[in-house]
Write an enzyme that holds these catalytic residues in place. Sequence first.
Site, PDB file in Angstrom:
ATOM      1  N   GLU A 182       4.270  -5.588 -18.172  1.00 20.24           N
ATOM      2  CA  GLU A 182       3.476  -5.176 -17.026  1.00 20.24           C
ATOM      3  C   GLU A 182       3.408  -3.658 -17.012  1.00 20.24           C
ATOM      4  OE1 GLU A 182       4.267  -7.397 -13.533  1.00 20.24           O
ATOM      5  OE2 GLU A 182       3.232  -5.999 -12.209  1.00 20.24           O
ATOM      6  N   ASN A 225       9.133  -7.896 -11.293  1.00 23.87           N
ATOM      7  CA  ASN A 225       8.517  -9.149 -10.854  1.00 23.87           C
ATOM      8  C   ASN A 225       9.216 -10.216 -11.694  1.00 23.87           C
ATOM      9  OD1 ASN A 225       6.707  -7.982  -8.974  1.00 23.87           O
ATOM     10  ND2 ASN A 225       5.373  -7.366 -10.651  1.00 23.87           N
ATOM     11  N   LYS A 302      13.800  -6.575  -6.911  1.00 23.92           N
ATOM     12  CA  LYS A 302      12.610  -6.280  -6.102  1.00 23.92           C
ATOM     13  C   LYS A 302      12.475  -7.464  -5.152  1.00 23.92           C
ATOM     14  CE  LYS A 302       7.531  -5.879  -6.539  1.00 23.92           C
ATOM     15  NZ  LYS A 302       6.404  -5.709  -7.500  1.00 23.92           N
ATOM     16  N   GLU A 306       5.272  -7.186  -2.498  1.00 21.18           N
ATOM     17  CA  GLU A 306       4.174  -7.694  -3.339  1.00 21.18           C
ATOM     18  C   GLU A 306       4.355  -9.167  -3.711  1.00 21.18           C
ATOM     19  OE1 GLU A 306       4.060  -4.798  -6.550  1.00 21.18           O
ATOM     20  OE2 GLU A 306       2.702  -3.526  -5.397  1.00 21.18           O
ATOM     21  N   ARG A 339      15.647  -2.367  -4.846  1.00 21.18           N
ATOM     22  CA  ARG A 339      14.491  -1.477  -4.748  1.00 21.18           C
ATOM     23  C   ARG A 339      13.962  -1.347  -3.330  1.00 21.18           C
ATOM     24  NH1 ARG A 339       9.873  -2.814  -7.762  1.00 21.18           N
ATOM     25  NH2 ARG A 339       9.351  -0.840  -8.769  1.00 21.18           N
ATOM     26  N   ARG A 351       1.263   2.832   5.092  1.00 19.59           N
ATOM     27  CA  ARG A 351       2.108   2.307   4.014  1.00 19.59           C
ATOM     28  C   ARG A 351       3.214   3.288   3.644  1.00 19.59           C
ATOM     29  NH1 ARG A 351       0.101   0.761  -2.173  1.00 19.59           N
ATOM     30  NH2 ARG A 351       2.183   0.745  -3.121  1.00 19.59           N
ATOM     31  N   ASP A 380       3.122   5.048  -4.700  1.00 22.53           N
ATOM     32  CA  ASP A 380       3.388   4.296  -5.935  1.00 22.53           C
ATOM     33  C   ASP A 380       3.020   5.083  -7.180  1.00 22.53           C
ATOM     34  OD1 ASP A 380       2.235   1.051  -7.273  1.00 22.53           O
ATOM     35  OD2 ASP A 380       3.911   2.354  -7.825  1.00 22.53           O
ATOM     36  N   GLU A 402      13.697   6.353  -8.947  1.00 23.63           N
ATOM     37  CA  GLU A 402      12.914   5.590  -9.912  1.00 23.63           C
ATOM     38  C   GLU A 402      11.691   6.419 -10.286  1.00 23.63           C
ATOM     39  OE1 GLU A 402      12.130   1.369  -9.026  1.00 23.63           O
ATOM     40  OE2 GLU A 402      10.155   1.548  -9.950  1.00 23.63           O
ATOM     41  N   GLU A 408       0.997   4.309 -15.956  1.00 19.64           N
ATOM     42  CA  GLU A 408       0.146   3.369 -15.233  1.00 19.64           C
ATOM     43  C   GLU A 408      -0.983   4.091 -14.508  1.00 19.64           C
ATOM     44  OE1 GLU A 408       2.362   1.138 -12.351  1.00 19.64           O
ATOM     45  OE2 GLU A 408       0.590   0.125 -11.530  1.00 19.64           O
ATOM     46  N   HIS A 536      -4.241   7.136  -5.214  1.00 18.59           N
ATOM     47  CA  HIS A 536      -4.566   5.706  -5.203  1.00 18.59           C
ATOM     48  C   HIS A 536      -6.067   5.492  -5.154  1.00 18.59           C
ATOM     49  CE1 HIS A 536      -4.384   1.432  -4.280  1.00 18.59           C
ATOM     50  NE2 HIS A 536      -3.079   1.455  -4.451  1.00 18.59           N
ATOM     51  N   TRP A 558      -4.411  -2.012  -0.668  1.00 23.96           N
ATOM     52  CA  TRP A 558      -4.693  -2.014  -2.096  1.00 23.96           C
ATOM     53  C   TRP A 558      -6.084  -1.435  -2.389  1.00 23.96           C
ATOM     54  CZ3 TRP A 558      -2.670  -7.372  -4.362  1.00 23.96           C
ATOM     55  CH2 TRP A 558      -1.253  -7.314  -4.390  1.00 23.96           C
TER      56      TRP A 558
END
Lengths: 719, 719
Positions: A182, A225, A302, A306, A339, A351, A380, A402, A408, A536, A558
């Site tokens: 991922e 995940n 996690k 999400e 996390r 957020r 993020d 982190e 990404e 974002h 999102w």
Amino acid sequence: MKKLPLLFILLVSFMPAVHSEDGYRLWLRYDRINDKSVAATYKKNISGWMVQGNSPTLSLVKKEIHSGLTGLLGNIPEVKAVKASVILAGTPQSSEIIRNLNLDTRLQKLGREGFLILTTTYQGKKLTIITAQEDVGVLYGTFHFLKLLQTHQPINKLDIESSPRINLRVLNHWDNLDRTVERGYAGFSLWDWHKLPDYIDPRYHDYARANASIGINGTVVTNVNANARILSPYYLEKVAALADVFRPYGVKIYLTARFSAPIEAGGLKTADPLDPTVQQWWKDKVKEIYSLIPDFGGFLVKANSEGQPGPQNYDRHHADGANMLADAVAPFNGVVMWRAFVYDENVPDDRAKQAYNEFKPLDGTFRKNILIQVKNGAIDFQPREPFHPMFGAMPQTPLMMEFQLTQEYTGFSTHLVYLANQFKECLDDDTYAKGKGSTVANVIDGSLDNHQLSGIAGVANIGTDRNWTGHPFAQANWYAFGRLAWDHQLSAQSIAEEWLRMTFTNAPDFVNPVKEIMDNSWETTVSYMTPLGLHHIMGWSHHFGPAPWIKDRHRADWTSVYYHQANKDGIGFNRSATGSNAVAQYAGPVAEVFGSREQCPEKFLLWFHHVGWSEKLKSGRTLWEELCHQYYAGADAMKAVQQKWNTLEGKIDRERFEQVKMLLDIQYKEAIWWRNACVLYFQTFSGMEIPAGMEKPDKALQYYMNLEFPYAPGIRPQW
Amino acid sequence: MKKLPLLFILLVSFMPAVHSEDGYRLWLRYDRINDKSVAATYKKNISGWMVQGNSPTLSLVKKEIHSGLTGLLGNIPEVKAVKASVILAGTPQSSEIIRNLNLDTRLQKLGREGFLILTTTYQGKKLTIITAQEDVGVLYGTFHFLKLLQTHQPINKLDIESSPRINLRVLNHWDNLDRTVERGYAGFSLWDWHKLPDYIDPRYHDYARANASIGINGTVVTNVNANARILSPYYLEKVAALADVFRPYGVKIYLTARFSAPIEAGGLKTADPLDPTVQQWWKDKVKEIYSLIPDFGGFLVKANSEGQPGPQNYDRHHADGANMLADAVAPFNGVVMWRAFVYDENVPDDRAKQAYNEFKPLDGTFRKNILIQVKNGAIDFQPREPFHPMFGAMPQTPLMMEFQLTQEYTGFSTHLVYLANQFKECLDDDTYAKGKGSTVANVIDGSLDNHQLSGIAGVANIGTDRNWTGHPFAQANWYAFGRLAWDHQLSAQSIAEEWLRMTFTNAPDFVNPVKEIMDNSWETTVSYMTPLGLHHIMGWSHHFGPAPWIKDRHRADWTSVYYHQANKDGIGFNRSATGSNAVAQYAGPVAEVFGSREQCPEKFLLWFHHVGWSEKLKSGRTLWEELCHQYYAGADAMKAVQQKWNTLEGKIDRERFEQVKMLLDIQYKEAIWWRNACVLYFQTFSGMEIPAGMEKPDKALQYYMNLEFPYAPGIRPQW
């Protein structure tokens, strides 16, 4: 269609058998030092080498010194007895000679992993020792010593004490069991689960060695995940085989724990952390793990983020969940890294505020072997984010940083972006949690709040690509992460210089210009992607390319419009006291600066403020003009980088020169793409012209909005 | 948990920079010939080399000769003028010297791709020429010449004419656009679509070169379970970039065509091949393709099979669909390879009969530029299948063989299985279509039915794994496929010997025993998986491991029981006249033998007959005893292979020795697994004891039935 020079074709193909510069050897090339005087000086100072002691780790030390010295200098013999100018590695326990040097006080100061490299004399003979309390420290010291040679540093009189400022220096691989990664852009997962445990790919060793060379001492090999199957006996046997490979390199293995595993793997009806059967299940499972992997590091979790299961599914707190796991691993000295990346579209608050709101009240309620793992910023991993307000806000709890190494949001593996500058900006920022000087780094390394346990994680950019990271320069982010994890006070520039010298050449006419390219690369990328605090606004799901137009989705948080809030009056997310007041989560002095339209650094302007298109900024330009200026300057900077890179032809191997050249071509095109799409889109709100002198996009906004990339890497395909 | 010898760890890690034996170099290692007398003889016979002519392909010839001679023999200079014992490569067009040798008659006989290697004299000087009508023939000849050196063959007096017996020698990559490979066990897809067309991975060149070295002249780079997106301009540009890399190596690119692309990609309402708008869409699309790739090979199509769309969705025939596409590519000299792998669970006939029934009536109705691509057997690449009844049944249509190199049913990439024996058994079998001697090979190469167009395809076992194929020995299947595609009359053993000598060593004390291992490996695998004609009893979906118990699924023809038909009386599928009468699809003599219980070769017994457990076979054993005997013998044979392999330690590089050792360990364990699971399961029908002397399985049948492998490679994960 790009036509590759035939010469290149010929020169780089045919599977070269010698000293291939395909990037596989990373920064550990150990090629013969071609500077004659440097080599001569080294040979004068190194007549031979000895490693005293026997253990798996010391065997690695032996192998490393041998291959390093032989590669760099030619035949430097292993000797059985000390003579002048010998390099001796070992611990006081393993080497009588070192024991007799009475270095215990110095070594104890250095802790478990620290090392000492000392030029001294022994029975009248000059001796350079590499020593530590433990074998792994000797291994770290060995890599450091060899780095001195690789980077042509003086070695005639060494007195180097080095110990890591942070305990747990960990990679996080977001690797799935089907070997997809991922947000991975370097091929696929290194772990060939199907062939494990019986087939040990040599690459596992090379991976562990690379990590040891930069002091990384832990790795989480599964995706946050998480998949409960990794906890099944079938897979645990495979994980144990990996752990066996990693162990002598000082690398511990960790796993991600799917909170619902008691149900999925255990057949229980619940995963409620307060349920005794659930607690027992985890205890039993942990015991099973430690029976296979005695030094298993622990879990990364996690939860309730999400869609991942967690304690909140049972109306419990994060601490309830974390403590249950922590209690299970505590008897075995394991840890839990829990996390804080949580946000919920049903929580009607900014957020950026939610993680702090969920976690701060829990400060002091976590077990001692828990670290809360916090992304560098509150959203993020955007190209630039202000530091996460949680840093400094939970003094009773070790917070683990982190960072994201995999790009990404910064161009996948086709953009040259040296992220150490991003890491440093965060680490060096002052939280003012306990007055001036309360840097994020001091929070993370435990010194601000007096924590013994500390940690830092990097979401890995490593995969099956031959050069490990996709882009040759992405290796530098892995390298820099390790170096900063060891010592966050190093500068990004000095780390870049080390890496360049080791990975390419010591020649200043390459190192200097490329160091400058690296040093500017992050700001350049911020400039052509998300200047002035924008964030974002990337492509849906795959996060490839610009898409500031994304709106009207099932989750507002999102979309892109949620974050830039562009309208005919202006743009930017008002997080000041007149807006979401996210600034109030920072300590007073910080809140004041971020919350003030005038004082807020312009690099964060639109992160904290909604600013009118016509408002003047420090440059004298209006916001709209500045926005365009940044986008265009970023793209222009890429052109300059291309031109600069082309002048370096012949200074390094053709293979990597050409690879970078091709990638810079892609990066430049994508910078133009970002520039055009964003400027055209925001223009629909500003209603203003693109300033004169800036080349108008040759495509319309609709063209950019229509682009689709269903198979962009790093995420499940979008059908 | 397996503990790897520390010595191995040390010796194979540390990213060796010289002559790495990680398998990447395949059979093209060109390492210095260490047999002094062989090397001396060669040096006497090769004083220098010349390549006359300029073209991309001749540049590759130059590079290959240079690296080959330099690697094998040391400094053999390029010369500008002929002197004694020079190697000269070129065509009559490119080289005046060669032109003056007046070889046109011989060269014309060899066709477009054939080559001549001739030791002759020129102006009194001994000369070895490598020549052909076209540059690509010179490239093929060059590889052949270098192979002579690699395998220590005499070169002092050469007169070699070689031309391929089959026109289209093609790899089929079942690669998806997300880079997963269907039935791929060697990592992931080589094609990094995200970075194409601007980033050309050096591996693309190495891939094309490897193929050129064995005469493979085409590659289909997308999965037969096709994705219409590959036909979009975005992807065609990327395909064209690959084509540009492949072209000078003589490798044409093909694509799979999703029959519904006019709808999915074109926005049309139909994909009816008789609809003029559909026909026009394909014409336009093909024209677009050829504007980017002038030598595009054409399309490979899977239609109306396993859910793929096709002409039958519109009540049209296969020929209707194939002809439409053929007409579109014909103006550009393209071909259509239309697969005959069709079977429908709603057709109430033996699956083995359906392809023949659907295609035979269409014989003679296909355009001239169509080949019907037929798997070697009538079911699906089982470890052993009798040859497909379509071979010999469609004299008016070129039939193209489809072999499977990737080991979907023969152990993935953990089993050493040399498949050339399987290919040969099929190719050499006599269809009797036009009397005795009507071998499958003669059908395929066009000689039986006088076709100009001929083809053979291999479903590739190639992926991103460093050694390309996962198992080091799987390379031999790629190699053998190329060699047999060029000349199906070669023996499997001679090909194995070539490959071993080139890939490992010429030393007979390695080559001989390993050749024997390879030569027996296929029968061994048949023996421990599917002896006596059993077939299709593997794991559900992923096809990993044994699962003869599979029944009661939505498609009977995807179960195992459908194929073995075990009951208390016996086992086997009655395909004789008293059963499905599939035998009648073969020519008389063949039908008679297969259909006769007594004459049917025992290797196919249960493919064609339902046989009672107590019936005696030729060995004197009952069927049940023979079944057990085969399973046990197969597993035992693996143990012997392991033992034999261990005696070879030190004869080759440690790296590959250990890799194969680890894999043989896995293979042996899996052979036991197959044996146990199948014997226990079939025992539930036979009700008979496992014969004395055979070790009873240590687990119960239920244990094997409970095993799950949701992430076995090669197929989408089973959740």
